[in-house]
Design an enzyme around this catalytic site. Structure first.
Site, PDB file in Angstrom:
ATOM      1  N   LYS A 114       0.554  -0.715   0.089  1.00  0.00           N
ATOM      2  CA  LYS A 114      -0.153  -0.104   0.129  1.00  0.00           C
ATOM      3  C   LYS A 114       0.866   1.573  -0.097  1.00  0.00           C
ATOM      4  O   LYS A 114       0.212   2.064  -0.822  1.00  0.00           O
ATOM      5  CB  LYS A 114      -0.967   0.123   1.484  1.00  0.00           C
ATOM      6  N   LYS A 206      -6.101  -9.665  -7.194  1.00  0.00           N
ATOM      7  CA  LYS A 206      -6.757  -9.798  -6.236  1.00  0.00           C
ATOM      8  C   LYS A 206      -7.687  -9.112  -7.111  1.00  0.00           C
ATOM      9  O   LYS A 206      -7.454  -7.783  -7.490  1.00  0.00           O
ATOM     10  CB  LYS A 206      -5.997  -9.965  -4.791  1.00  0.00           C
ATOM     11  N   LYS A 209     -10.724  -3.423  -4.212  1.00  0.00           N
ATOM     12  CA  LYS A 209     -11.886  -2.319  -4.793  1.00  0.00           C
ATOM     13  C   LYS A 209     -11.015  -1.547  -5.413  1.00  0.00           C
ATOM     14  O   LYS A 209     -12.128  -0.139  -6.029  1.00  0.00           O
ATOM     15  CB  LYS A 209     -11.718  -1.764  -2.798  1.00  0.00           C
TER      16      LYS A 209
END
Ligand code: TYM
Length: 343
Positions: A114, A206, A209
């Site tokens: 992230k 994956k 969002k």
């Protein structure tokens, strides 16, 4: 005295709730209600570790709550609330910041992903995120944590924190009546055919969002036409479908679509393959679109219906928070005694 079993889990209100969140987490949350006392949290404190527009944060918090309810979670028998309403989470997280070691947090792959190349610019909260996550679970002395595969490392850290706290404060905890340690070592529950739902456009990534391509994911609020279109356009490979799970090895797109089908049909991958072995992807895709519209469609419809009455959602969150607070405050009192804080 054995610590009573309790399920805790959470979802971040960061928008674009998708099929991975549903199959890897929320659907399983609903299934656990029959066997456990459950606490399901909308983790807004976690969400703000990256910038959230305030109006969107409130909207997304209500949307995750609506998803919980639409998936069948009974908010009268179990607890549903948003994290920031119960101060015990942040209080225990601070104590855990002082228990966890920098070296442990430095190993967290999610932070590395992230924060990316701009680590210096990431918030401090993003770095200490796993300590807050451990606090979420342990402030209720949670014993079982249903999550998707991507949370495994964070759960291992939560166990390490619980263990270190128990060891560091062994004498004081014994004096407070907890000779076996105050915290349980929470057990991750990562089970079923869809613990890692992948992007529909790239079987190596994956479903997420934040993927810029909306075609990569099924959003919980997608209508039947978009669901069917996204399944039709999902990436595949040139071969037919195998009859055994072994035949899915090194075929991530095939493995993903079969896993999603199995999870939606509440069956094993073996059972799905015994039906589709030898078939073409087009056959699987037709059946997958149908079952997805049948299973996800009504959840999305119910979410939209619930979102029409935000006052009722806020009331449910406030009621859940009140009940959660009673449990968290009682545990925090003991934690404070153990640590040596005057109360
Ligand atoms: P979050 O909000 O990213 O995701 C919520 C849940 O959905 C699962 N999930 C997936 N499962 C399968 N396939 C996917 N592609 C997929 N993407 C997401 C996640 O594993 C998760 O179970 N840190 C957590 C939230 C959290 C939490 C907690 C969880 C905060 N405190 C305490 C458990 C206990 C998170 O970011 O989840």
């Amino acid at each position: 005295m054995a610590i009573p079993e309790r399920v805790f889990s959470g979802v971040q209100p960061t928008g674009n709730l998708h099929l991975g969140n549903y199959l890897g987490a929320i659907k399983r949350f609903a299934e656990m209600q029959a066997d456990y006392d459950c606490i399901y949290c909308v983790v807004d404190l976690h969400a703000i570790t990256v910038w959230q527009d305030p109006a969107e944060l409130s909207h997304n918090t209500r949307e995750v709550t609506a998803a919980y309810i639409a998936a069948g979670i009974d908010t009268t028998k179990h607890i549903v609330f948003n994290q920031s309403q119960v101060s015990g989470h942040a209080e225990l997280a601070w104590i855990f910041n002082c228990v966890a070691r920098m070296g442990w947090l430095n190993r967290m792959t999610q932070f590395k992903e992230k924060a990316g190349k701009h680590k210096e610019n990431a918030s401090v909260g993003l770095y200490t995120y796993p300590d807050l996550m451990a606090a979420d679970i342990l402030v209720y002395r949670g014993t079982h944590v249903p999550v998707g595969d991507d949370q495994k490392q964070h759960l291992e850290l939560a166990r390490d924190i619980a263990q270190k706290f128990n060891v560091d404060f062994a004498e004081s905890a014994t004096n407070a009546g907890h000779p076996d340690g105050f915290f349980p070592l929470p057990e991750p529950l990562i089970t079923g055919p869809a613990t890692r739902v992948m992007s529909l456009r790239d079987g190596a990534r994956k479903m997420s969002k934040s993927d810029p391509s909306d075609l990569s994911r099924i959003n919980m609020t997608d209508d039947a036409d978009s669901i069917a279109k996204k399944v039709r356009k999902a990436k595949t490979d040139p071969d037919g479908l195998p009859s055994e799970p072994k035949g899915l090895e090194a075929r991530p797109e095939a493995e993903n679509l079969v896993g999603i089908y199995a999870a939606l049909a509440n069956e094993t991958v073996e059972a799905t393959l015994s039906q589709f072995g030898g078939a073409q992807f087009s056959d699987l895709k037709g059946a997958l679109a149908d079952i997805m519209v049948a299973k996800v469609g009504p959840v999305g419809d119910e979410m939209r219906r619930l979102m029409d009455d935000p006052g009722e959602i806020d009331r449910i969150l406030s009621d859940g928070a009140e009940r959660a607070r009673v449990l968290a405050d009682a545990n925090m009192n003991v934690v404070k005694e153990i640590v040596g804080f005057i109360r």
